[in-house]
Write an enzyme that holds these catalytic residues in place. Sequence first.
Site, PDB file in Angstrom:
ATOM      1  CB  ALA A  95      -1.064  -0.105   1.219  1.00  0.00           C
ATOM      2  CE  LYS A  96       5.451   0.789  -3.828  1.00  0.00           C
ATOM      3  NZ  LYS A  96       4.709  -0.325  -4.103  1.00  0.00           N
ATOM      4  NE  ARG A  97      -2.921   3.729   2.066  1.00  0.00           N
ATOM      5  CZ  ARG A  97      -3.290   2.903   0.695  1.00  0.00           C
ATOM      6  NH1 ARG A  97      -2.589   3.073  -0.175  1.00  0.00           N
ATOM      7  NH2 ARG A  97      -4.764   2.778   0.612  1.00  0.00           N
TER       8      ARG A  97
END
Length: 273
Positions: A95-97
């Site tokens: 998700a690369k949050r």
Amino acid sequence: MTTQELVAQIHKKKSFLVVGLDTDLEKIPQHLLNEEDPIFAFNKAIIDATHDLCVGYKPNIAFYEAYGIAGWKSLEKTINYLNKNYPAQFTIADAKRGDIGNTSTRYAKAFFESLNFDSVTIAPYMGRDSVEPFLAFEDKHTIILALTSNQGAFDFQTQQIEGTELYKKVLETSKTYKNSDRLMYVVGATKAEYLTDIRAIIPEAFLLVPGVGAQGGSLEDVCKYGMTKDVGLLINSSRGIIYKSQGEDFAEAARIAAKEMQQAMQTILEDTL
């Protein structure tokens, strides 16, 4: 899933392969478009065909967000199917949050509690208070983007600050975070020459390594410089496995590609450990 359980699966299957579920309606076999949920139908077939050859699955969340509510439903069905039928698989929400503390807590709850993933990828550049909320979840893993495989990685990640590359500062600083033993790191296979320096900073942490195969990374080089006594590597392959065929034999073709990687990994494990 604990790290010990993940290591046990690696040794049991003689594999440290993660299959990336970057499912694109424009690339999946056309006959699946007649299904009620083509994305889930594709994912289910890939999972059923490859589950004994890999130790994890990594849905890239953008490929589900792109289809709105329907895409999120497909993602939910996919993770539920994995957790019910193949609970030993390590699941990664790619998700690369990364945001301020209260927002990061909500992201963590979304992926760790609502969807029940084992891990999530995050961008660390907002610092400690954007990372530690993810680390508060027991038996869950937070995978920091450290040194990525794309060309743009050189824009910032390898730039020197007071004589030290930025990615090294990220690695060093992350070790001071609360519950840092729950951290893993993304290191691109196309950056294998950096692994010696990376292992000097994080000698035992698991690395999630994309870029083997389609992006030109070498499995042998990654293992030579990055493997630990507990293996410490998760090699992701997405396009190189799931899109081997666009015909009705797509799942069988994916299995053949996954088997090739698993056998290469088995050879390395037998020669190394």
